[in-house]
Design a protein around this motif. Sequence first.
Motif, PDB file in Angstrom:
ATOM      1  N   VAL A 191      62.353  49.859  41.647  1.00 40.56           N
ATOM      2  CA  VAL A 191      62.415  51.151  42.451  1.00 40.56           C
ATOM      3  C   VAL A 191      61.265  51.928  42.106  1.00 40.56           C
ATOM      4  O   VAL A 191      60.654  51.856  41.197  1.00 40.56           O
ATOM      5  CB  VAL A 191      63.746  52.053  42.309  1.00 40.56           C
ATOM      6  N   VAL A 248      34.882  41.326  41.369  1.00 36.55           N
ATOM      7  CA  VAL A 248      35.508  42.261  40.418  1.00 36.55           C
ATOM      8  C   VAL A 248      36.735  41.416  40.049  1.00 36.55           C
ATOM      9  O   VAL A 248      37.323  41.363  38.893  1.00 36.55           O
ATOM     10  CB  VAL A 248      35.672  43.495  40.748  1.00 36.55           C
ATOM     11  N   ALA A 249      37.500  41.379  41.384  1.00 41.31           N
ATOM     12  CA  ALA A 249      38.882  40.696  41.027  1.00 41.31           C
ATOM     13  C   ALA A 249      39.102  39.839  42.309  1.00 41.31           C
ATOM     14  O   ALA A 249      38.741  40.265  43.304  1.00 41.31           O
ATOM     15  CB  ALA A 249      39.943  41.880  40.761  1.00 41.31           C
ATOM     16  N   ASN A 250      39.783  38.586  42.144  1.00 45.32           N
ATOM     17  CA  ASN A 250      40.065  38.053  43.401  1.00 45.32           C
ATOM     18  C   ASN A 250      41.657  38.246  43.665  1.00 45.32           C
ATOM     19  O   ASN A 250      42.182  38.387  44.755  1.00 45.32           O
ATOM     20  CB  ASN A 250      40.160  36.537  43.183  1.00 45.32           C
ATOM     21  N   PHE A 251      42.523  38.382  42.450  1.00 42.99           N
ATOM     22  CA  PHE A 251      43.923  38.831  42.958  1.00 42.99           C
ATOM     23  C   PHE A 251      44.023  40.205  42.567  1.00 42.99           C
ATOM     24  O   PHE A 251      43.839  40.906  41.527  1.00 42.99           O
ATOM     25  CB  PHE A 251      44.879  38.099  42.042  1.00 42.99           C
ATOM     26  N   PRO A 277      62.288  54.708  36.337  1.00 42.79           N
ATOM     27  CA  PRO A 277      60.964  53.896  36.002  1.00 42.79           C
ATOM     28  C   PRO A 277      59.848  54.689  35.332  1.00 42.79           C
ATOM     29  O   PRO A 277      60.060  55.747  35.307  1.00 42.79           O
ATOM     30  CB  PRO A 277      60.507  53.653  37.612  1.00 42.79           C
ATOM     31  N   LEU A 282      59.424  55.238  41.427  1.00 41.38           N
ATOM     32  CA  LEU A 282      59.499  56.679  40.855  1.00 41.38           C
ATOM     33  C   LEU A 282      59.880  57.747  42.119  1.00 41.38           C
ATOM     34  O   LEU A 282      60.763  58.379  42.083  1.00 41.38           O
ATOM     35  CB  LEU A 282      58.705  56.987  39.970  1.00 41.38           C
ATOM     36  N   LEU A 312      38.699  48.511  49.017  1.00 39.34           N
ATOM     37  CA  LEU A 312      39.619  48.762  47.523  1.00 39.34           C
ATOM     38  C   LEU A 312      38.781  49.725  46.753  1.00 39.34           C
ATOM     39  O   LEU A 312      39.352  50.264  45.544  1.00 39.34           O
ATOM     40  CB  LEU A 312      39.989  47.763  46.984  1.00 39.34           C
ATOM     41  N   GLY A 313      37.454  50.123  47.199  1.00 37.40           N
ATOM     42  CA  GLY A 313      36.612  50.862  46.281  1.00 37.40           C
ATOM     43  C   GLY A 313      36.249  50.050  45.030  1.00 37.40           C
ATOM     44  O   GLY A 313      35.565  50.781  44.248  1.00 37.40           O
ATOM     45  N   PHE A 314      36.001  48.629  45.110  1.00 34.74           N
ATOM     46  CA  PHE A 314      35.428  48.016  44.162  1.00 34.74           C
ATOM     47  C   PHE A 314      33.873  47.863  44.362  1.00 34.74           C
ATOM     48  O   PHE A 314      33.391  47.583  45.323  1.00 34.74           O
ATOM     49  CB  PHE A 314      35.983  46.490  43.942  1.00 34.74           C
ATOM     50  N   PRO A 373      46.140  43.672  42.651  1.00 35.83           N
ATOM     51  CA  PRO A 373      47.537  44.547  42.713  1.00 35.83           C
ATOM     52  C   PRO A 373      47.721  45.224  43.989  1.00 35.83           C
ATOM     53  O   PRO A 373      46.687  45.644  44.431  1.00 35.83           O
ATOM     54  CB  PRO A 373      47.552  45.251  41.504  1.00 35.83           C
ATOM     55  N   PRO A 374      48.894  45.376  44.483  1.00 31.42           N
ATOM     56  CA  PRO A 374      49.007  46.010  45.957  1.00 31.42           C
ATOM     57  C   PRO A 374      48.534  47.598  45.526  1.00 31.42           C
ATOM     58  O   PRO A 374      48.831  48.350  44.751  1.00 31.42           O
ATOM     59  CB  PRO A 374      50.427  46.009  46.318  1.00 31.42           C
ATOM     60  N   ALA A 375      48.093  48.014  46.550  1.00 34.07           N
ATOM     61  CA  ALA A 375      47.523  49.367  46.442  1.00 34.07           C
ATOM     62  C   ALA A 375      48.423  50.415  47.633  1.00 34.07           C
ATOM     63  O   ALA A 375      48.725  49.850  48.510  1.00 34.07           O
ATOM     64  CB  ALA A 375      45.923  49.643  47.013  1.00 34.07           C
ATOM     65  N   LYS A 381      54.086  36.752  41.717  1.00 36.75           N
ATOM     66  CA  LYS A 381      53.225  36.142  40.632  1.00 36.75           C
ATOM     67  C   LYS A 381      54.143  34.686  40.361  1.00 36.75           C
ATOM     68  O   LYS A 381      53.160  33.719  39.908  1.00 36.75           O
ATOM     69  CB  LYS A 381      53.199  37.007  39.632  1.00 36.75           C
ATOM     70  N   LEU A 408      46.071  48.860  39.112  1.00 38.50           N
ATOM     71  CA  LEU A 408      45.074  48.740  40.235  1.00 38.50           C
ATOM     72  C   LEU A 408      43.843  49.657  39.739  1.00 38.50           C
ATOM     73  O   LEU A 408      42.589  49.417  39.775  1.00 38.50           O
ATOM     74  CB  LEU A 408      45.455  49.391  41.329  1.00 38.50           C
ATOM     75  N   SER A 433      36.225  35.546  38.629  1.00 40.41           N
ATOM     76  CA  SER A 433      36.002  37.241  38.659  1.00 40.41           C
ATOM     77  C   SER A 433      35.945  37.837  37.356  1.00 40.41           C
ATOM     78  O   SER A 433      36.621  37.431  36.399  1.00 40.41           O
ATOM     79  CB  SER A 433      37.186  37.691  39.589  1.00 40.41           C
ATOM     80  N   ASP A 434      35.720  39.007  37.346  1.00 41.01           N
ATOM     81  CA  ASP A 434      35.624  39.766  36.165  1.00 41.01           C
ATOM     82  C   ASP A 434      37.016  39.712  35.617  1.00 41.01           C
ATOM     83  O   ASP A 434      37.453  39.787  34.375  1.00 41.01           O
ATOM     84  CB  ASP A 434      35.083  41.321  36.270  1.00 41.01           C
TER      85      ASP A 434
END
Lengths: 659, 659
Positions: A166, A331-334, B336, A168, A316-318, A336-338, A195, B168, B146-147
């Motif tokens: 859940v 920077v990242a391929n996978f 959480p 928060l 995503l601002g990377f 995390p949900p934003a 994952k 993130l 990736s990094d």
Amino acid sequence: MVSAKKKLRVHFGPDNVDIIVPQGENLLKAALAAGVHINAACGGNGVCGTCKVLIKKGEVVGPRSAKISPQEYEQGYRLCCQSRIESDLSVEVPPESRLEVAVLSRETGAVQAGAAEAIATGWSFIPPLNKCCVELSPPTLKDNVSDLSRLLRSLKRRCNLRNVSVDLDIVKDLPRIQRRKGGKVTVTTLVKAVKTKADRRKPTIIKVEPGDTSRKHYSLAFDIGTTTVCGQLLDLNRGRVLAESMAYNGQIKYGADVITRIAYSQRPGGLKNLQRAVVATINQIIDELTSRSRVKGEHIGHIIMAGNTTMTHILLGFDPKYIRLAPYTPVANFIPPARARALGIEVGRYVYLFAFPCVASYIGGDIVSGVVGIGLHQSQKLTMYLDIGTNGEIVIGNSDWMVTAACSAGPAFEGGGIKHGMIAAAGAIEDVDIDPESLEPKLSTIGGEKPKGICGSGLINIIAGLLAAGVIGQNGKFNADLKSDRIRRGSDGYEYLLSAAGETQTGKDIVITEVDIDNLIRAKAAVYAGCQTLLRSVGVSPSALERVIIAGAFGSHIDIERSITIGLLPDMPRDRFIFVGNGSLTGTRLTSFSTDLLDDARKVATMMTNLELSERADFMNSYVAALFLPHTNASEFPTVMGRLERLGKASRLGGRLAR
Amino acid sequence: MVSAKKKLRVHFGPDNVDIIVPQGENLLKAALAAGVHINAACGGNGVCGTCKVLIKKGEVVGPRSAKISPQEYEQGYRLCCQSRIESDLSVEVPPESRLEVAVLSRETGAVQAGAAEAIATGWSFIPPLNKCCVELSPPTLKDNVSDLSRLLRSLKRRCNLRNVSVDLDIVKDLPRIQRRKGGKVTVTTLVKAVKTKADRRKPTIIKVEPGDTSRKHYSLAFDIGTTTVCGQLLDLNRGRVLAESMAYNGQIKYGADVITRIAYSQRPGGLKNLQRAVVATINQIIDELTSRSRVKGEHIGHIIMAGNTTMTHILLGFDPKYIRLAPYTPVANFIPPARARALGIEVGRYVYLFAFPCVASYIGGDIVSGVVGIGLHQSQKLTMYLDIGTNGEIVIGNSDWMVTAACSAGPAFEGGGIKHGMIAAAGAIEDVDIDPESLEPKLSTIGGEKPKGICGSGLINIIAGLLAAGVIGQNGKFNADLKSDRIRRGSDGYEYLLSAAGETQTGKDIVITEVDIDNLIRAKAAVYAGCQTLLRSVGVSPSALERVIIAGAFGSHIDIERSITIGLLPDMPRDRFIFVGNGSLTGTRLTSFSTDLLDDARKVATMMTNLELSERADFMNSYVAALFLPHTNASEFPTVMGRLERLGKASRLGGRLAR
């Protein structure tokens, strides 16, 4: 003694599909196993009533549901999810209970015959975003568990949702919401990311609303392209596209391609400007989608997007800086949900954005999404997936393995670097017929308007036409000996006059120059050499490819025959080519419908082995060999060479090569 | 043929512990199994060098480490985690390699003999917060992942961290951080919450810093009480308390107890005010802890707190309204993890706050934390855990089962509702000796100052003294027949003069009245009846209790003998009583040291069955029977009755009962 269960046959109409199942099997399960997509909005818990079917012959048993009226019951209607199969059956799935999967492949104008084959199958309609309405029993002294426990308990009992986490934020509002409509609440859960396989069944509660809002259940699918952004508004109860919209990526004003965008991102405030620009485009599309479909923005619960690695980074601002610099690390391929709203996207604060995983700096989420969308990973057929644009991305493989590579084609396919090039919009010359005798052209333009310029697919067709007419040779040079006013010397060397000033929108001549032709030859050579190198790296000959799937806006407008003529596509049986239009958008849409595919997205991105072409010495050799129309090695293009000969031009062409 | 492995004996000094292990066993594992706590900051990967031990006799094999100097190696020093046992051993653990677990039970002044027994054992020192320094290989064209992938790969290889998630926020900064100190970075991971056992091994990356910062590795443990807030700053490399601090909960100005706080929270802005007040207290304590220990706030990586259900709700901004209203439902018991800074706590933005799970509206995270801290859930011994304050919380059980109940004792134990009551601060009368002949009192006060009032524990001692001296009867009424100027009629009926105006700080007489005594009798009756009812509900007689653990600020100051005399505690062998001081703080501290206990917290909260005393008819009967000193049923207090008789007062008491 245990007797083996009787085997029974179930026929589903109107799909006309049969399946053999053991006696006692659940009818919804049988339908899924048979590939019959039935709407089961509540996940098969008998509460939503959307999986109504008509039992035309045979017998099922199961509890009687209030969702079936007495008249319907008389007629033989039953809830599919609540029915146990007790005899051979003939079942009719009425239109309102069908998941309109066919719709999924219909809405892109570019989809052609064969495309239906190239849609992922074998997934259950279980969207990662789920809405479930439950009625909570009132708290008593004998049962005074916490508000959250009461909610979780009901979700388990009524919606079969276990292992629920859940957010928060939502906990705070539970006391008020759960007491507003007599304990009736609608819970929105999301499988945020997968994952491991088990995560598919581990949703998170992202929203709780008073009363029953389960009918208002929408999400967004986006393809974020360097040039265009496409979005679809999806009805997750019906598996339907409600609206589709497209707009130019607002970043265009900062540069035409990813390289110039990355360069701009390194200026002070540059990254932020780019991020805001694409978000503004996304918001504009959301605005259009909601107003056209009369869906309220607050009922949108999820966003799945795919884009190339640079577009994904910027959204995503990377910092995309190292995508451009060797050795090209993202920077990242996978990712995390934003929270979508944290990125500036104007949706509810509970809405998450899932970005398709990327593979490498030049193999992005759009390619992974396309591969998932067409079900490449589900098929034993050896398939090549090709997305051609400024970059050409190539995937070769099947359900067991995949290799991928990106080649830089340059801007020619999008009309860039071409004297009178333009994007594929009204007035662009998209086809030409050259009279072999008079050498006069007959032009077709987009929208039938007066010519304005040449788009990428038009360029291919023009060059194929010039080659077939013998106006140019296999080396791309003009036959200056030909007697025609159309062939002349211009400021950039030889050129062919497509349309004279008096006939054009611009009031100027529209020509194609040797430099233009050279640019296109270099672009097509890069793509062809990329395919060749990738095939060679896995020891597969082009003839072993069972399918060549062509995706992308440019890809969906090209003519196969002409593309083979110039040597962009390999010379193989034409029925192996399939156009799928915006494959990336298809992938995001289907994934919005199926948590199975969310899992597949991760698997596909993980299983793709990326080949850096710049690391391969043989790529350059292949590239140089491909700088010819169709190719230096004529034996690779037997049908093209045969046709050119049949056209009686072979001898003239031969002569010209010596020029 | 497989031969059975040889069994070897390993002796650990200075603990003087032996263990038998198979040949080839890892020495660190053997130490853990033997209960010898060795510092292994890197988790046993041979990189941190903190687990150095001296092999005094016998032989180990293993790679030589750069962390052991040639001199040390000569002397016999080895890395414990890298050593395989090949013969019988005698191992000395030097002070710098020891986890100072003993410290853990020492710092609360109130801990008495026997307390050492009441500390959770059997946990590994693996804090949920972990720091790991890795050196990333530079990206090359052959290895241009990736990094983030590069980081995750290193964590897996070097720190044995798998299934790692990532916040993130941190992804964005990776390109810059990973390229700053030649690829050397320190990664902070956190096991955010444990829902299944497997989650213990599923950390999330919450911070990545350039260079090696692994030596700066701290966290905070907090007990958030209604009256006081206690915090400890912990060194997670050494398993040490660096500083402890305490302050009154800033919410006190809005009400003394949870009920008045909840009432205040319902006013406009009330909840926000309460939330801000406790956060201000927390920030004040953090300030003190960091300045006293010279630890920089930015190196604090985690907060674990426990509080009663109302305190937990308010801190997190949950509306506590329904805690006070029947049927007393909390918003959520399992909460959480929250971003500490989002609550206003002044720490890094990556810091999470883990709140101990609650069980019910009146059995909070402080009780769960206490139970975890004392290891009630690990022991077969039938144990009662008692936390006495405005509310009395009782837990009975062992490693197999637990029941719990809360009873409202009222404010008497904290000096509330008592004519000259005060909190346990300087000048509070905490003990009295009454001369059986003259009936004159001999007072002791906190800090030895002039009397100012009576604190809760003092009240117990005074009443026990008055009873023993025959000044009051078993019904709590004064023996008005006694000849003493100390016994007199005041505005509230009969009273006993403890200290005359001239001797007090207030300049006024300090007395104890019949009303005061009545209040205390009602408070102790509630607690005693609660224990009785809970015991009865599970069919356990008080004599079956093997341990009675008394926790809480009030509990740590009471005198067992006197508490039994007035009938607050059951009359059982005195050596079964153990004081543990702030059990809740102990639990949060130990949990900060061990992910095992984080898992236990969830299990304990889940296994506790809460009994609503108000639902039990027999509670009221027990309560009424307990409204007597020590109890209506004299047989329940044989030693008290015996002593009262021996004091030769039995006859006089008997007479007075008739009054």
